[in-house]
Design a protein around this motif. Structure first.
Motif, PDB file in Angstrom:
ATOM      1  N   VAL A 192       0.817  -1.214   0.000  1.00  0.00           N
ATOM      2  CA  VAL A 192       0.000   0.000   0.000  1.00  0.00           C
ATOM      3  C   VAL A 192       0.854   1.270   0.000  1.00  0.00           C
ATOM      4  CG1 VAL A 192      -1.947  -1.108   1.163  1.00  0.00           C
ATOM      5  CG2 VAL A 192      -0.183   0.022   2.536  1.00  0.00           C
ATOM      6  N   ASP A 366      -5.467   5.675  -4.610  1.00  0.00           N
ATOM      7  CA  ASP A 366      -5.103   6.625  -3.565  1.00  0.00           C
ATOM      8  C   ASP A 366      -4.208   7.712  -4.169  1.00  0.00           C
ATOM      9  OD1 ASP A 366      -2.939   7.398  -1.254  1.00  0.00           O
ATOM     10  OD2 ASP A 366      -4.894   6.989  -0.375  1.00  0.00           O
ATOM     11  N   THR A 369      -0.357   7.775  -2.614  1.00  0.00           N
ATOM     12  CA  THR A 369       0.568   6.676  -2.920  1.00  0.00           C
ATOM     13  C   THR A 369       0.527   6.250  -4.385  1.00  0.00           C
ATOM     14  OG1 THR A 369      -1.085   4.973  -2.362  1.00  0.00           O
ATOM     15  CG2 THR A 369       0.320   5.792  -0.570  1.00  0.00           C
ATOM     16  N   ARG A 373      -5.256   1.338  -3.156  1.00  0.00           N
ATOM     17  CA  ARG A 373      -5.088   1.038  -1.731  1.00  0.00           C
ATOM     18  C   ARG A 373      -6.213   0.136  -1.186  1.00  0.00           C
ATOM     19  NH1 ARG A 373      -2.030   3.999   2.005  1.00  0.00           N
ATOM     20  NH2 ARG A 373      -2.552   3.627   4.185  1.00  0.00           N
TER      21      ARG A 373
END
Length: 493
Positions: A192, A366, A369, A373
């Protein structure tokens, strides 16, 4: 067309016939244009050719050589290394087809997307459903193997093991397989964080397991006895092909690089190279390890041995230290397989979700990131619970047949796309076309026929369940279900 746009219901009179809906194809240009785009964000392109290669090796090199070798040797005898070559040759034909399609259609869906562009939505769904079996269920199976090697490592270092009540699921003497759950959740923590960070962790783990296997080859070579190689095929030639169908499980995962098509920096150039290089490295290591193993220990002694490589290391050196080293390498090796396969599973679900065939939550990205996720958390929790609580049995064995089926479709997709789109830009082309993909299809079919009837029964049940889901959900919610998309998919040449 915006992939995230809501599906507009069509009046009953305007809806295309069922056959047209099942055969609708997603244009290659649309697949490529949507690359990286998810719900609320986009994936980040950060992976190099080397990292893609490590991802592919990470998903492949692990449980197969550490565990399956002990099961295949009693079947093939000293010729087990030849069985590895046969299984590797089957993988090679399909790898060539994967390399061509990955360079032409660099998207996350792997063979699912290739099938969507060439054979239509129903076949694409079936392929995607097979990939869920290949990736999702095999993660759970591999995680269970990780717990066994962890116990061996703990026993060899501190003299303690995790009690069976917490290292085996109900039905196999315990209540929960805690190590299997832990390794999946640990992988989730890294996944993640981002593709680039995940690739770094994976590369380190892959390096450790390659060093471990090279160490085994060097030490095991000193214990080779020429007499252990004769007779080469005591159980006959057919036994070699039977062992090859079992050993094909060891090659599952080389296609993981193709699931990173939307996060590679230069996918058209790097994906074909990563796929071919990873398969070459894995095949050479497999054959060398198998050749040394049967030379250092009589093939009859492999029967019932779950940790044959560790036993050989101890027998050759006379010290238990080396078996502990191998167990430590196996712990890292199997963890890296869990890691890489989980990555591939999330990206395939990402592509299927973007196409509307499964809920949109799996395509949500996300922004911080640049990873799916929620998708990752759902997949990891599901696989972790599966590994911790359910004896997989024949369901785990069905991963091979699901993979072979998906590989067969990739070979067909190459042929169709060559004839339908001969002028398409291809950074890699299958040699000896169409002979090579045809051989790839036939080899996959042959190994499927070698699998036991119970595996076919499990596979059939899995397929029926998948078709029910498609007809009740996917077909109606597909992004190609809008009038505009239906016209575009029908007229695409």
């Amino acid at each position: 067309m915006d992939a995230a746009a809501p599906v507009t219901p069509q009046p009953e009179s305007e809806r295309p016939q069922l056959s047209s809906r099942l055969m609708r194809r997603k244009p290659v240009e649309q697949l490529v244009a949507e690359g990286g785009q998810g719900e609320g964000g986009a994936l980040k392109r950060s992976l190099t050719m080397w990292q893609l290669t490590m991802l592919s090796i990470g998903a492949t090199l692990g449980t197969g050589i550490f565990v399956v070798l002990g099961e295949a040797t009693p079947i093939a005898g000293p010729a087990v290394w030849i069985a590895f070559i046969v299984a590797g040759l089957t993988a090679l034909f399909s790898a060539l087809s994967y390399a061509e399609l990955a360079g032409s259609i660099p998207v996350s869906g792997s063979s699912y997307s290739y099938s969507y562009a060439t054979m239509g939505e129903l076949v694409a769904w079936i392929c995607g459903w097979c990939l869920i079996l290949e990736y999702g269920v095999s993660v759970a199976a591999v995680a269970v193997g990780w717990g066994q090697y962890l116990n061996e490592l703990l026993d060899g270092t501190i003299g303690l093991t995790i009690p069976e009540a917490f290292s085996a699921p109900m039905g196999e003497g315990g209540y929960i397989n805690l190590p299997a759950l832990v390794v999946v959740l640990l992988c989730m923590v890294f996944l993640v964080r981002g593709a680039k960070e995940s690739a770094r962790v994976n590369s380190i783990m892959v390096g450790v397991k390659i060093v471990t296997l090279v160490l085994f080859i060097v030490i095991g070579f000193m214990g080779i006895k020429a007499g252990n190689y004769t007779p080469l095929a005591p159980l006959g030639v057919t036994a070699i092909s039977s062992a090859a169908s079992l050993l094909f499980f060891s090659y599952i995962g080389f296609d993981a690089a193709s699931t990173a098509g939307e996060e590679a920096k230069n996918p058209k150039r790097d994906l074909p190279r990563a796929i071919m290089l990873s398969l070459l490295i894995v095949t050479v290591l497999y054959c060398l390890v198998a050749f040394v193993a049967v030379g250092a220990m009589p093939w009859q002694d492999f029967e019932g041995t779950e940790a044959a490589l560790a036993q050989i290391m101890e027998d050759v050196t006379g010290h238990s230290f080396w078996s502990v080293v191998l167990a430590a390498g196996a712990v890292v090796a199997i963890a890296s397989v869990v890691f890489a396969v989980l990555y591939g599973q999330t990206r395939i679900l990402f592509a299927m979700s973007r196409d509307g065939l499964i809920p949109k939550v799996f395509a949500k990205v996300d922004k911080k990131t640049g990873t799916p996720r929620i998708n990752t958390i759902i997949v990891c929790v599901f696989c972790g619970v599966l590994a911790a609580s359910i004896p997989l049995g024949q369901l785990a064995n069905a991963t091979s047949i699901g993979t072979l089926f998906a590989f067969a479709l990739v070979n067909v997709a190459v042929v169709i796309l060559r004839y339908k789109r001969p002028d398409m830009n291809r950074t890699f082309k299958v040699a000896l076309f169409p002979v090579t993909p045809i051989l790839g299809f036939l080899f996959c079919g042959y190994l499927m026929m070698e699998l036991p009837g119970v595996t076919w029964a499990v596979f059939g049940a899995w397929m029926v369940g998948g078709l029910v889901i498609y007809f009740l959900y996917g077909m109606r919610r597909s992004s190609l279900a809008t009038p505009e998309a239906a016209v575009e998919a029908t007229t695409e040449k």
